[in-house]
Design an enzyme around this catalytic site. Structure first.
Site, PDB file in Angstrom:
ATOM      1  N   ASP A   1     -17.100 -28.754 -55.246  1.00 35.25           N
ATOM      2  CA  ASP A   1     -17.392 -27.688 -54.284  1.00 35.25           C
ATOM      3  C   ASP A   1     -18.563 -26.821 -54.764  1.00 35.25           C
ATOM      4  O   ASP A   1     -19.171 -26.108 -53.968  1.00 35.25           O
ATOM      5  CB  ASP A   1     -16.172 -26.758 -54.138  1.00 35.25           C
TER       6      ASP A   1
ATOM      7  N   LYS B   1     -11.571 -36.222 -45.500  1.00 32.78           N
ATOM      8  CA  LYS B   1     -12.144 -36.489 -46.831  1.00 32.78           C
ATOM      9  C   LYS B   1     -11.613 -37.818 -47.381  1.00 32.78           C
ATOM     10  O   LYS B   1     -12.364 -38.600 -47.970  1.00 32.78           O
ATOM     11  CB  LYS B   1     -11.826 -35.333 -47.777  1.00 32.78           C
TER      12      LYS B   1
ATOM     13  N   GLN C   1      -8.260 -27.379 -51.420  1.00 31.55           N
ATOM     14  CA  GLN C   1      -8.629 -26.930 -50.076  1.00 31.55           C
ATOM     15  C   GLN C   1      -8.288 -25.453 -49.872  1.00 31.55           C
ATOM     16  O   GLN C   1      -7.199 -24.996 -50.218  1.00 31.55           O
ATOM     17  CB  GLN C   1      -7.881 -27.799 -49.051  1.00 31.55           C
TER      18      GLN C   1
HETATM   19  N1  GUN Z   1     -12.074 -24.937 -46.659  1.00 32.48           N
HETATM   20  C1  GUN Z   1     -13.035 -24.965 -45.704  1.00 32.48           C
HETATM   21  N2  GUN Z   1     -14.183 -25.453 -46.214  1.00 32.48           N
HETATM   22  C2  GUN Z   1     -13.943 -25.742 -47.518  1.00 32.48           C
HETATM   23  C3  GUN Z   1     -14.730 -26.288 -48.558  1.00 32.48           C
HETATM   24  O1  GUN Z   1     -15.926 -26.604 -48.419  1.00 32.48           O
HETATM   25  N3  GUN Z   1     -14.109 -26.447 -49.756  1.00 32.48           N
HETATM   26  C4  GUN Z   1     -12.816 -26.100 -49.954  1.00 32.48           C
HETATM   27  N4  GUN Z   1     -12.304 -26.268 -51.172  1.00 32.48           N
HETATM   28  N5  GUN Z   1     -12.052 -25.587 -48.999  1.00 32.48           N
HETATM   29  C5  GUN Z   1     -12.621 -25.421 -47.790  1.00 32.48           C
END
Ligand code: GUN
Length: 295
Positions: free
Chosen positions: A122, A55, A99
């Site tokens: 998200d 990211k 996350q």
């Molecule tokens: N862990 C795995 N995929 C995601 C996601 O799309 N968002 C978040 N916050 N955690 C994740």
């Protein structure tokens, strides 16, 4: 054009990133705003650390402001909430992502509720889930939104088509069903959500013009569960042991790709499919937030 039936996540993600980059430059030129994303990782889960790094790299590629907060496993819920409060009021930050998975002593529902819904890139905040269902502008959960973007990119019509989503998670199945149901391009599908309680799953999946697998079980969708000519979207990312590889494992989807590909008219590979879309859509949500789309 779909080459060799493959719906290629790399191609679609690159096209989306190219568009985001142009729009981000326009936003900076016209209004002096640089989109900013804050990512919070609590603990040391290696897969999560990899996602968080990718990211940060995506932000660098697109010229976004990026802040990564890596907190120790023993961070208290109160400490995490205090950081979120800081990020909520930081004008450089338009998107906040904590996350998952989080350590057991932290309640993910409490964390999601603490994020300003306008910065919830998200799309997990209950206010945004509600907005999506009602049809108001909202950040769209990244993986489901990536699935829709792939269908659109390849000109795969959803209107009036039977879409079967296998899996009912809050992360993928439920939001994807809502997106496919929406009015307009990428929506207007006849949607069924199937899951583990379906007795004869194959009798449901065989009705699908568009079949989406989001179950989290390697190779679960077999050729006899797919209607000839169906479009098959595989959201699964499963690690299976493979001593012949350097890492000792390989990544496979929820679909038995080799058996299903000859039956399908188009199919996403794993890796190289939906997985690459999630980050592109996260960046898109961050840009939209910076543009004020969720204010
Ligand atoms: N862990 C795995 N995929 C995601 C996601 O799309 N968002 C978040 N916050 N955690 C994740």
């Amino acid at each position: 054009m779909i080459e060799n039936k493959i719906i290629d996540g790399k191609t679609v993600a690159a096209a989306i990133e190219a568009r985001i980059k142009i729009q981000a430059e326009e936003l900076l030129g016209n209004r002096g705003i640089t989109p900013g994303l804050a990512v919070v990782l609590v603990g040391t889960d290696p897969a999560s650390a990899t996602y968080v790094r990718s990211k940060g790299k995506a932000c660098a590629r697109l010229g976004f402001y990026s802040a990564t907060h890596t907190l120790p496993e023993e961070t208290t819920e109160g400490e995490l909430l205090a950081l979120i409060a800081e990020l909520n009021s930081d004008p450089r930050v338009h998107g906040i992502l904590v996350q998952s998975p989080m350590p057991k002593h932290i309640n993910p529902d409490t964390v999601v509720l603490a994020i300003d819904p306008r910065k919830d890139v998200d799309g997990f905040h209950p206010a945004n889930v509600g907005r999506l269902v009602i049809g108001l502008p909202s950040p769209e959960p990244c993986t489901p939104s990536g699935v829709i973007a792939m269908l659109k990119h390849y000109g795969i019509q959803t209107r009036g088509k039977r879409a079967v989503v296998v899996g009912r998670s809050m992360l993928v199945g439920k939001p994807l069903a809502n997106l496919l149901l929406r009015k307009g391009e990428g929506g207007d599908a006849i949607v069924t959500v199937a899951h583990s309680a379906a007795g004869d799953l194959g009798s449901i999946t065989r009705q699908a013009d568009i079949l989406v697998a989001a179950i989290g079980r390697p190779g679960y969708i077999t050729a006899n569960m797919v209607k000839p000519g169906a479009v098959v979207i595989d959201v699964g990312i499963n690690r299976v042991d493979d001593p012949t590889t350097e890492k000792g494992y390989r990544i496979v989807g929820d679909v038995d790709f080799d058996a299903v590909a000859p039956v399908a008219s188009a199919i996403t590979p794993v890796p190289g499919g939906v997985g690459l879309m999630t980050i592109a859509m996260l960046m898109n949500n961050t840009l939209r937030s910076a543009q004020g789309a969720f204010d």
